[in-house]
Scaffold this motif. Sequence first.
Motif, PDB file in Angstrom:
ATOM      1  N   ASP A  31       0.805  -1.220   0.000  1.00  0.00           N
ATOM      2  CA  ASP A  31       0.000   0.000   0.000  1.00  0.00           C
ATOM      3  C   ASP A  31       0.839   1.271   0.000  1.00  0.00           C
ATOM      4  OD1 ASP A  31      -2.350  -1.403  -0.098  1.00  0.00           O
ATOM      5  OD2 ASP A  31      -3.023  -0.866   1.923  1.00  0.00           O
ATOM      6  N   ARG A  77      -7.403   1.168  -2.053  1.00  0.00           N
ATOM      7  CA  ARG A  77      -6.367   1.211  -1.012  1.00  0.00           C
ATOM      8  C   ARG A  77      -5.312   2.250  -1.295  1.00  0.00           C
ATOM      9  NH1 ARG A  77      -7.127  -1.940   3.461  1.00  0.00           N
ATOM     10  NH2 ARG A  77      -8.822  -3.356   3.031  1.00  0.00           N
ATOM     11  N   PRO A  78      -4.560   2.686  -0.292  1.00  0.00           N
ATOM     12  CA  PRO A  78      -4.711   2.321   1.109  1.00  0.00           C
ATOM     13  C   PRO A  78      -6.039   2.832   1.674  1.00  0.00           C
ATOM     14  CG  PRO A  78      -2.932   3.919   0.862  1.00  0.00           C
ATOM     15  CD  PRO A  78      -3.447   3.602  -0.497  1.00  0.00           C
TER      16      PRO A  78
END
Length: 183
Positions: free
Chosen positions: A52, A96-97
């Motif tokens: 991430d 994501r993150p």
Amino acid sequence: MSNTHIAVIVGSLRKDSYNRKLATALARLGPPGFTFQQVEIGDLPLYNQDDDAHQAASVLRLKGEIARANGLLFLTPEYNRSIPGVLKNALDHASRPYGQSAWQGKPAGVIGVSVGAIGTAMAQQHLRNVLAYLDVPTLGQPEAFIQAKDGLFDAAGDIGPDSKKFLQTWMDQFAAWVIRHNA
């Protein structure tokens, strides 16, 4: 909106995918001022939360393409009564993150085609569940569970005459949905 950009996410990597053909044909039914861009998802690494903080270039490209879109058009095949892994992988990467989802608030349409009699009904329902969690407002009606059979596409790759009216109505509703959510 005079220039509405739609990111098209096809959940199949197969070269002769029915869903890719449907995506191309549906784009031709879009209203003036709408552009449709199929987004590449086959080059994404498998999602790993450890990455991430340093997302791959292909992930950043995907997130940028989604961020620039005014709306999303998902075309999903049905694999084992659910969405394909490659589509789930793309959904996870661009979300994501945590707290930095590219999907959030983007109006979407969900459709799919399969050789089965119920089309992609189960896969679409699973995809809608994921999109609800990702805060993606999704067109609820009309639903479209398309069976791939002779006549769905004509020789030029357009929607055949037996399905054109129904799919034109679906596209008109999708376009209105995107416009309403971008007003």
